[in-house]
Write an enzyme that holds these catalytic residues in place. Structure first.
Site, short mmCIF file in Angstrom:
data_model
loop_
_atom_site.label_atom_id
_atom_site.label_comp_id
_atom_site.label_asym_id
_atom_site.label_seq_id
_atom_site.Cartn_x
_atom_site.Cartn_y
_atom_site.Cartn_z
N LYS A 111 46.04 41.70 24.66
CA LYS A 111 46.02 40.37 24.77
C LYS A 111 46.37 39.53 23.62
O LYS A 111 47.02 38.62 23.79
CB LYS A 111 44.50 39.59 25.36
N LYS A 194 50.01 47.72 34.49
CA LYS A 194 49.00 47.48 35.30
C LYS A 194 49.56 46.06 36.39
O LYS A 194 50.11 45.24 35.68
CB LYS A 194 47.85 47.18 34.51
N LYS A 197 47.60 39.47 36.52
CA LYS A 197 47.79 38.00 36.76
C LYS A 197 48.89 37.26 35.98
O LYS A 197 49.54 36.28 36.23
CB LYS A 197 46.64 36.98 36.72
P1 AMP Z 1 40.22 39.78 36.10
O1 AMP Z 1 41.62 39.24 36.82
O2 AMP Z 1 40.80 40.37 34.87
O3 AMP Z 1 39.15 38.90 35.93
O4 AMP Z 1 39.69 40.89 36.93
C1 AMP Z 1 38.84 40.84 37.91
C2 AMP Z 1 38.75 42.38 38.38
O5 AMP Z 1 39.90 42.99 38.98
C3 AMP Z 1 38.01 43.62 37.48
O6 AMP Z 1 37.09 44.10 37.83
C4 AMP Z 1 39.35 44.23 37.17
O7 AMP Z 1 38.97 45.60 36.58
C5 AMP Z 1 40.04 44.16 38.40
N1 AMP Z 1 41.47 44.35 38.33
C6 AMP Z 1 42.17 43.67 37.56
N2 AMP Z 1 43.62 44.26 37.81
C7 AMP Z 1 43.51 45.11 38.61
C8 AMP Z 1 44.47 46.21 38.70
N3 AMP Z 1 45.69 46.03 38.51
N4 AMP Z 1 44.02 47.15 39.69
C9 AMP Z 1 42.79 47.33 39.92
N5 AMP Z 1 41.72 46.54 39.66
C10 AMP Z 1 42.25 45.48 38.87
#
Ligand code: AMP
Ligand code: TRP
Length: 333
Positions: A111, A194, A197
């Protein structure tokens, strides 16, 4: 009772990876665990967030939790900043965690990128706040996607060091719950990255609010290779896009990857993409619609967060008090 804590950042563009890797699992754990699900707005601001968008995105994540079927009366849904004990415990943990541990965190390196000097101090101690989130409730299990594994190891290290330093078993050692076919959903444009967002391309991800036409268009445009679908998982070698689309299918259909290959292996991508589109629309459509409905009623969403925050606060206060006492903070009140 086994207790779950997990969090999702209100940073917009909630996508299929968030849903299949985390939020759908949150809903599926409700009968077995006492669950606390948090919209982690304090984590979100470790990178710049427009205030008006942060507010809207906080409601959006809350609506997704509800649309995914999490019951806010049996469990707790709230946003982090409404429970000040998160910040209070994070400070103590900042004094327990070692710089060497934080320097190993790969998410910070990704990041912060090349402009490390310009990253916020909050981004650097992000995993410490995450450890505080979990330990503030003495949670025993944390459902997350694959990318959070290293942060949970840090949580275990902080908890263990705290217990050792103060000679008390205050904190449990937490277990990650990383399960399902889609623990790491990849970008539709590049199977080695990956799904995220923050990817500049909208075509890289299916978001929770995409309608049938957008879903169809994104899957049609998804990157593939010229060969037909592999017949076994060995055939995924060197074909990350094929692996990703089949994994998404398996997860949406609640099937094993092998079973999807038995059905679709050897077919052309065009045919498979049509089947994947139908499945994605069938499974994601109702969740997206329920989210939209909920977001049109912010009063209801806010009431859920208010009630959740009050109940979370009541669980957190005595645990923070126990920590303060262990540390030796004088309580003269
Ligand atoms: P975040 O958007 O970083 O707050 O992530 C929220 C949840 O979604 C966390 O448990 C992440 O590990 C999961 N997550 C985010 N991106 C992915 C992805 N590409 N595949 C699977 N899980 C994800
Ligand atoms: N770091 C997590 C993510 O980006 C979000 C998060 C914050 C979290 N606190 C947490 C996840 C506590 C699980 C438990 O996905």
């Amino acid at each position: 009772m086994k207790r779950i804590f997990s969090g999702v950042q209100p940073t917009g563009n909630l996508h299929l990876g968030n849903y299949l890797g985390a939020i759908r699992n949150f809903a599926r754990l409700q009968d077995e665990y006492e669950c606390i699900y948090c919209v982690v707005d304090m984590h979100a601001i470790t990178v710049w967030q427009e205030p008006a968008e942060l507010e809207a995105n906080t409601r959006e994540v809350t609506a997704t939790f509800l649309a995914a079927g999490i019951d806010p009366t049996r469990h707790i849904i709230f946003n982090q900043s409404q429970v000040p004990a998160h910040a209070e415990l994070a400070w103590i943990f900042n004094c327990v965690a070692r710089l060497g541990w934080l320097n190993r965190m790969t998410q910070f390196k990704e990041k912060a990128g090349k402009h490390r000097e310009n990253a916020s101090a909050g981004l650097y101690v992000y995993p410490v706040l995450m450890a505080a989130d979990i330990m503030l409730y003495k949670a025993t299990h944390v459902p997350v996607g694959e990318d959070q594994k290293q942060h949970l190891e840090l949580t275990r290290d902080v908890a263990q060091k705290f217990n050792n330093d103060f000679g008390r078993e205050v904190f449990p050692i937490v277990e990650p719950l990383i399960f399902g076919e889609a623990t790491r959903v990849m970008s539709l444009r590049d199977g080695t990255k990956k799904m995220s967002k923050s990817d500049p391309s909208d075509y890289s991800r299916i978001t929770m609010t995409d309608g049938p036409d957008e879903i169809a268009q994104k899957i049609r445009k998804a990157k593939t290779d010229p060969q037909p679908l592999p017949e076994s998982v060995e055939g995924f070698e060197g074909r990350p896009e094929a692996a990703n689309l089949i994994t998404i299918y398996a997860s949406l259909a609640d099937m094993e990857t092998e079973a999807v290959l038995a059905e679709h292996g050897g077919r052309q991508f065009s045919e498979f993409k049509a089947a994947l589109t139908d499945l994605a629309v069938e499974k994601m459509g109702p969740v997206g619609q329920e989210m939209q409905r909920l977001m049109s009623d912010p009063g209801h969403v806010d009431a859920v967060l208010k009630d959740g925050a009050e109940r979370a606060d009541a669980l957190a206060r005595p645990i923070l008090r126990e920590v303060y006492e262990a540390v030796g903070f004088l309580n003269a009140r």
